[in-house]
Design a protein around this motif. Structure first.
Motif, PDB file in Angstrom:
ATOM      1  N   LYS A 100       4.623   6.612  -1.104  1.00 15.88           N
ATOM      2  CA  LYS A 100       2.883   6.433  -1.173  1.00 15.88           C
ATOM      3  C   LYS A 100       2.437   5.825  -2.444  1.00 15.88           C
ATOM      4  O   LYS A 100       2.633   6.352  -3.899  1.00 15.88           O
ATOM      5  CB  LYS A 100       2.643   7.618  -0.576  1.00 15.88           C
ATOM      6  N   GLY A 101       2.254   5.242  -2.287  1.00 17.68           N
ATOM      7  CA  GLY A 101       1.405   3.999  -3.310  1.00 17.68           C
ATOM      8  C   GLY A 101       2.194   3.520  -4.032  1.00 17.68           C
ATOM      9  O   GLY A 101       1.909   2.825  -4.980  1.00 17.68           O
ATOM     10  N   TYR A 160       2.452  -5.843  -1.510  1.00 17.57           N
ATOM     11  CA  TYR A 160       1.864  -5.177  -0.509  1.00 17.57           C
ATOM     12  C   TYR A 160       1.699  -3.689  -1.306  1.00 17.57           C
ATOM     13  O   TYR A 160       2.419  -3.383  -2.417  1.00 17.57           O
ATOM     14  CB  TYR A 160       2.534  -5.284  -0.287  1.00 17.57           C
ATOM     15  N   ARG A 161       0.989  -3.211  -1.145  1.00 18.77           N
ATOM     16  CA  ARG A 161       0.672  -0.973  -1.121  1.00 18.77           C
ATOM     17  C   ARG A 161       0.967  -0.766  -0.203  1.00 18.77           C
ATOM     18  O   ARG A 161       0.757  -1.319   1.236  1.00 18.77           O
ATOM     19  CB  ARG A 161      -0.405  -1.615  -2.168  1.00 18.77           C
ATOM     20  N   ASN A 162       2.171   0.386  -0.671  1.00 19.61           N
ATOM     21  CA  ASN A 162       2.028   1.585   0.678  1.00 19.61           C
ATOM     22  C   ASN A 162       1.021   2.866   0.839  1.00 19.61           C
ATOM     23  O   ASN A 162       0.732   3.778  -0.083  1.00 19.61           O
ATOM     24  CB  ASN A 162       3.275   2.093   0.610  1.00 19.61           C
ATOM     25  N   ASN A 163       0.070   2.137   1.236  1.00 19.32           N
ATOM     26  CA  ASN A 163      -1.543   3.466   2.031  1.00 19.32           C
ATOM     27  C   ASN A 163      -1.337   4.319   2.121  1.00 19.32           C
ATOM     28  O   ASN A 163      -1.550   5.120   3.067  1.00 19.32           O
ATOM     29  CB  ASN A 163      -2.606   2.276   2.109  1.00 19.32           C
ATOM     30  N   GLY A 164       0.178   4.309   3.029  1.00 19.17           N
ATOM     31  CA  GLY A 164       0.561   4.959   4.268  1.00 19.17           C
ATOM     32  C   GLY A 164       1.631   6.149   3.291  1.00 19.17           C
ATOM     33  O   GLY A 164       1.606   6.091   2.466  1.00 19.17           O
ATOM     34  N   GLU A 165       2.161   7.635   4.603  1.00 14.13           N
ATOM     35  CA  GLU A 165       2.610   7.834   3.767  1.00 14.13           C
ATOM     36  C   GLU A 165       4.497   7.653   3.192  1.00 14.13           C
ATOM     37  O   GLU A 165       4.639   7.093   4.557  1.00 14.13           O
ATOM     38  CB  GLU A 165       2.580   9.139   4.700  1.00 14.13           C
ATOM     39  N   GLU A 166       4.994   8.538   2.623  1.00 12.65           N
ATOM     40  CA  GLU A 166       6.323   8.095   2.856  1.00 12.65           C
ATOM     41  C   GLU A 166       7.102   7.717   4.167  1.00 12.65           C
ATOM     42  O   GLU A 166       8.287   7.044   4.624  1.00 12.65           O
ATOM     43  CB  GLU A 166       7.160   8.813   2.017  1.00 12.65           C
TER      44      GLU A 166
END
Length: 134
Positions: free
Chosen positions: A5-6, A20-26
């Motif tokens: 995440k992040g 890109y950024r991971n705004n979700g969960e792993e």
């Protein structure tokens, strides 16, 4: 490979960088596109002294190496400034090789993984699938 995440995902070739950024969960990543970053091509890459010749027919490779060096410099700065805490790099094979020459030790410490594949211009879903498969 899991996407923390992040985490920031840098997708690059010799001319294009998509962040890109991971705004979700792993376990359920949700990549969102970030604003384009300014890349300096002042650094002429590892082959900065070579010029066009019959062995090196064009300047395009030197320009691609410079772009990769500039991309690494920008990522290094963001890591050192605390803006990136986890990083995944997906890059065309030659670009990835050039990027590696310029990694700062702080970047290496937060690097989650690298994927040697050209995904510039592909959908976010393609990027997510490729990372998940590695």
């Amino acid at each position: 490979m899991k996407i923390p995440k992040g985490a920031i995902i840098a997708v690059a070739d010799g001319e294009i960088l998509n962040l890109y950024r991971n705004n979700g969960e792993e376990t359920a990543p949700k990549l969102t596109a970030m604003q384009d970053a300014a890349i300096s091509t002042e650094n002429k890459g590892s082959g900065g002294r070579h010029h066009s010749s019959s062995a090196n027919p064009s300047d395009s490779q030197q320009e691609e190496d410079s772009f990769a060096a500039g991309t690494a410099a920008m990522l290094n700065k963001r890591v050192l400034d605390g803006e990136i805490e986890a990083l995944i790099i997906v890059a065309a094979p030659r670009t990835l090789g050039e990027l590696r020459k310029h990694y700062h030790k702080a970047l290496l410490a937060i690097l989650v993984g690298e994927i040697s594949k050209d995904l510039t211009g592909h959908s976010i879903a393609d990027v997510e699938k490729t990372i998940d498969a590695n």
